[in-house]
Write a protein that holds these residues in place. Structure first.
Motif, PDB file in Angstrom:
ATOM      1  N   VAL A 148      73.906  33.931 -49.953  1.00 28.14           N
ATOM      2  CA  VAL A 148      73.573  34.219 -51.409  1.00 28.14           C
ATOM      3  C   VAL A 148      72.182  34.102 -51.545  1.00 28.14           C
ATOM      4  CG1 VAL A 148      73.692  33.151 -53.632  1.00 28.14           C
ATOM      5  CG2 VAL A 148      75.804  32.884 -52.307  1.00 28.14           C
ATOM      6  N   LEU A 149      71.350  35.094 -52.008  1.00 34.17           N
ATOM      7  CA  LEU A 149      70.199  35.325 -52.459  1.00 34.17           C
ATOM      8  C   LEU A 149      69.597  34.997 -53.724  1.00 34.17           C
ATOM      9  CD1 LEU A 149      69.394  38.443 -49.986  1.00 34.17           C
ATOM     10  CD2 LEU A 149      69.623  35.795 -49.613  1.00 34.17           C
ATOM     11  N   PHE A 150      70.493  35.200 -54.786  1.00 38.97           N
ATOM     12  CA  PHE A 150      70.127  35.304 -56.164  1.00 38.97           C
ATOM     13  C   PHE A 150      69.867  33.853 -56.568  1.00 38.97           C
ATOM     14  CE2 PHE A 150      71.397  34.622 -60.553  1.00 38.97           C
ATOM     15  CZ  PHE A 150      70.363  35.260 -61.038  1.00 38.97           C
ATOM     16  N   ALA A 151      69.093  33.315 -57.217  1.00 44.11           N
ATOM     17  CA  ALA A 151      68.772  31.982 -57.434  1.00 44.11           C
ATOM     18  C   ALA A 151      68.939  31.829 -58.850  1.00 44.11           C
ATOM     19  CB  ALA A 151      67.595  31.477 -57.190  1.00 44.11           C
ATOM     20  N   PRO A 152      70.216  31.396 -59.551  1.00 50.87           N
ATOM     21  CA  PRO A 152      70.537  30.889 -60.913  1.00 50.87           C
ATOM     22  C   PRO A 152      69.532  30.154 -61.429  1.00 50.87           C
ATOM     23  CG  PRO A 152      72.616  30.979 -59.749  1.00 50.87           C
ATOM     24  CD  PRO A 152      71.312  31.044 -58.728  1.00 50.87           C
TER      25      PRO A 152
ATOM     26  N   SER B 141      78.737  21.656 -60.596  1.00 56.82           N
ATOM     27  CA  SER B 141      77.811  22.341 -61.362  1.00 56.82           C
ATOM     28  C   SER B 141      78.266  23.312 -62.232  1.00 56.82           C
ATOM     29  CB  SER B 141      76.873  23.083 -60.295  1.00 56.82           C
ATOM     30  OG  SER B 141      77.602  24.330 -59.733  1.00 56.82           O
ATOM     31  N   PRO B 142      77.498  23.939 -63.193  1.00 57.15           N
ATOM     32  CA  PRO B 142      77.994  24.751 -63.790  1.00 57.15           C
ATOM     33  C   PRO B 142      78.274  26.177 -62.997  1.00 57.15           C
ATOM     34  CG  PRO B 142      75.964  24.107 -64.983  1.00 57.15           C
ATOM     35  CD  PRO B 142      75.986  23.551 -63.419  1.00 57.15           C
ATOM     36  N   ILE B 143      79.265  27.034 -63.337  1.00 57.20           N
ATOM     37  CA  ILE B 143      80.015  28.209 -62.604  1.00 57.20           C
ATOM     38  C   ILE B 143      79.138  29.385 -63.154  1.00 57.20           C
ATOM     39  CG2 ILE B 143      81.969  29.593 -62.005  1.00 57.20           C
ATOM     40  CD1 ILE B 143      83.409  27.054 -62.698  1.00 57.20           C
ATOM     41  N   TYR B 144      78.115  29.860 -62.197  1.00 55.55           N
ATOM     42  CA  TYR B 144      77.344  31.023 -62.782  1.00 55.55           C
ATOM     43  C   TYR B 144      78.529  32.620 -62.443  1.00 55.55           C
ATOM     44  CZ  TYR B 144      73.512  27.985 -62.918  1.00 55.55           C
ATOM     45  OH  TYR B 144      72.674  26.954 -63.336  1.00 55.55           O
ATOM     46  N   ILE B 145      78.448  33.193 -63.370  1.00 55.26           N
ATOM     47  CA  ILE B 145      79.174  34.502 -63.266  1.00 55.26           C
ATOM     48  C   ILE B 145      78.422  35.509 -63.631  1.00 55.26           C
ATOM     49  CG2 ILE B 145      81.232  35.727 -63.815  1.00 55.26           C
ATOM     50  CD1 ILE B 145      82.677  32.995 -64.346  1.00 55.26           C
ATOM     51  N   GLY B 146      78.225  36.783 -62.817  1.00 56.51           N
ATOM     52  CA  GLY B 146      77.279  37.954 -63.082  1.00 56.51           C
ATOM     53  C   GLY B 146      77.946  39.267 -62.665  1.00 56.51           C
ATOM     54  N   SER B 147      77.466  40.487 -63.201  1.00 54.08           N
ATOM     55  CA  SER B 147      77.699  41.708 -62.602  1.00 54.08           C
ATOM     56  C   SER B 147      76.486  42.142 -61.977  1.00 54.08           C
ATOM     57  CB  SER B 147      77.935  42.669 -63.693  1.00 54.08           C
ATOM     58  OG  SER B 147      77.024  42.689 -64.687  1.00 54.08           O
ATOM     59  N   PHE B 148      76.318  42.468 -60.850  1.00 53.42           N
ATOM     60  CA  PHE B 148      75.471  42.869 -60.027  1.00 53.42           C
ATOM     61  C   PHE B 148      75.492  44.356 -59.282  1.00 53.42           C
ATOM     62  CE2 PHE B 148      75.231  38.363 -60.173  1.00 53.42           C
ATOM     63  CZ  PHE B 148      73.715  38.104 -60.179  1.00 53.42           C
ATOM     64  N   GLY B 149      74.653  45.008 -58.679  1.00 53.83           N
ATOM     65  CA  GLY B 149      74.803  46.289 -58.415  1.00 53.83           C
ATOM     66  C   GLY B 149      75.543  46.465 -57.012  1.00 53.83           C
ATOM     67  N   GLY B 150      75.578  45.472 -56.034  1.00 54.70           N
ATOM     68  CA  GLY B 150      76.125  45.596 -54.693  1.00 54.70           C
ATOM     69  C   GLY B 150      77.013  44.133 -54.275  1.00 54.70           C
ATOM     70  N   PRO B 151      77.403  44.455 -53.106  1.00 51.12           N
ATOM     71  CA  PRO B 151      78.313  43.519 -52.538  1.00 51.12           C
ATOM     72  C   PRO B 151      77.682  42.135 -52.144  1.00 51.12           C
ATOM     73  CG  PRO B 151      77.905  45.127 -50.728  1.00 51.12           C
ATOM     74  CD  PRO B 151      77.526  45.499 -52.231  1.00 51.12           C
ATOM     75  N   ILE B 152      76.245  41.988 -51.939  1.00 56.97           N
ATOM     76  CA  ILE B 152      75.436  40.729 -51.788  1.00 56.97           C
ATOM     77  C   ILE B 152      74.933  40.286 -53.144  1.00 56.97           C
ATOM     78  CG2 ILE B 152      73.325  39.944 -50.764  1.00 56.97           C
ATOM     79  CD1 ILE B 152      73.511  42.169 -48.409  1.00 56.97           C
ATOM     80  N   LEU B 153      75.129  38.920 -53.101  1.00 54.93           N
ATOM     81  CA  LEU B 153      74.602  38.562 -54.615  1.00 54.93           C
ATOM     82  C   LEU B 153      73.034  38.260 -54.407  1.00 54.93           C
ATOM     83  CD1 LEU B 153      76.276  35.089 -56.022  1.00 54.93           C
ATOM     84  CD2 LEU B 153      74.153  36.402 -56.812  1.00 54.93           C
ATOM     85  N   GLN B 154      72.624  39.382 -54.786  1.00 53.09           N
ATOM     86  CA  GLN B 154      70.845  39.315 -54.920  1.00 53.09           C
ATOM     87  C   GLN B 154      70.614  40.208 -56.117  1.00 53.09           C
ATOM     88  OE1 GLN B 154      69.850  41.382 -51.464  1.00 53.09           O
ATOM     89  NE2 GLN B 154      70.718  43.547 -52.136  1.00 53.09           N
TER      90      GLN B 154
END
Length: 255
Positions: free
Chosen positions: A228-232, A140-153
């Protein structure tokens, strides 16, 4: 130390639908709640309460995708007394409301454009370069982002996708503290099976006057990794298109 945390994680994953408190978990693993809070954070990067919340929302995502149960029923099944509170927490964590997530995860209704979260006006923005590595080729594509905390949400403050392992650049990353997260699908050793790989780095101090590069190493999730909670956009649809042996959508109940 790790044994107590493993027990606590197991209890959270098995009893997430119950009104679990820190006292309940610490009593079950026979350590003080203060000791458990400290060692749990050291091993998993988050508190037991945040881990529990992540497990509940992750299970709700699974039920929304694989069943036709009503949102109110799913809310109760994952430990929420109020459907309104559940919907608010789900939307905050995943980036879209439960009903929309169900549609998009099944490839219904197109795709959702989820723009990065907007910080305070006038906040300095930076460019962050790095490299992403893994021991497997991406499916799949590789999703990379900056978030506010240690959980991907939640919504990322900046995010990008790359088609292959190697260099990447994040534009418009807000100055200050953030966590970097990356995720992709890869093939398992057995044919037709896939695995979710993730990477987390942080907390990072982002400064426009300091040039630095980071390295993200994608690995399979283990028992200590919060879900992982955030849904790209499009990610669940892509997961569904990859052949999954034995997959069957349910009309009710659990998969």
């Amino acid at each position: 130390m790790q044994h107590a945390v493993e027990q606590a994680v197991r209890i959270i994953r098995e009893r997430y639908a119950e009104p679990l408190s820190l006292d309940d978990i610490s009593c079950a693993v026979l350590v003080s709640k203060f000791h458990l809070l400290r060692v749990f954070r050291q091993v998993t990067g988050v508190t037991p309460g945040r881990f529990l919340s992540a497990v509940r929302i992750s299970e709700a995502k699974r039920l929304l995708h694989h069943s036709d149960l009503a949102v109110a029923a799913i809310s109760s099944m994952v430990g929420y007394d109020s459907t309104g509170s559940f919907t608010s927490r789900f939307t905050e964590s995943v980036g879209i409301p439960p009903t929309q997530y169900r549609q998009l995860s099944r490839g219904e209704g197109g795709s959702a454009a989820r723009s990065p979260a907007q910080g305070p006006a006038g906040l300095a923005r930076c460019r962050l370069r790095g490299v992403v590595r893994a021991a497997a080729k991406p499916l799949s594509p590789i999703y990379i982002g900056s978030f506010g905390g240690p959980i991907l949400q939640g919504r990322p403050s900046s995010w990008t996708t790359v088609e292959d392992l190697g260099p990447f650049a994040l534009q418009q990353v807000p100055r200050g503290i953030c966590h970097l997260h990356a995720t992709m699908l890869a093939a398992r050793e057995q044919p037709l099976e896939t695995v979710l790989l993730t990477a987390t780095l942080g907390p990072l101090h982002i400064d426009p006057y300091i040039s630095s590069e980071v390295e993200l190493v994608l690995c399979p999730q283990n028992w200590s990794t919060p879900p992982v909670l955030f849904a790209p956009p499009g990610f669940e649809t892509l997961t569904e298109r990859v052949p999954q042996p034995g997959f069957k959508r349910l009309s009710s109940g659990f998969k």
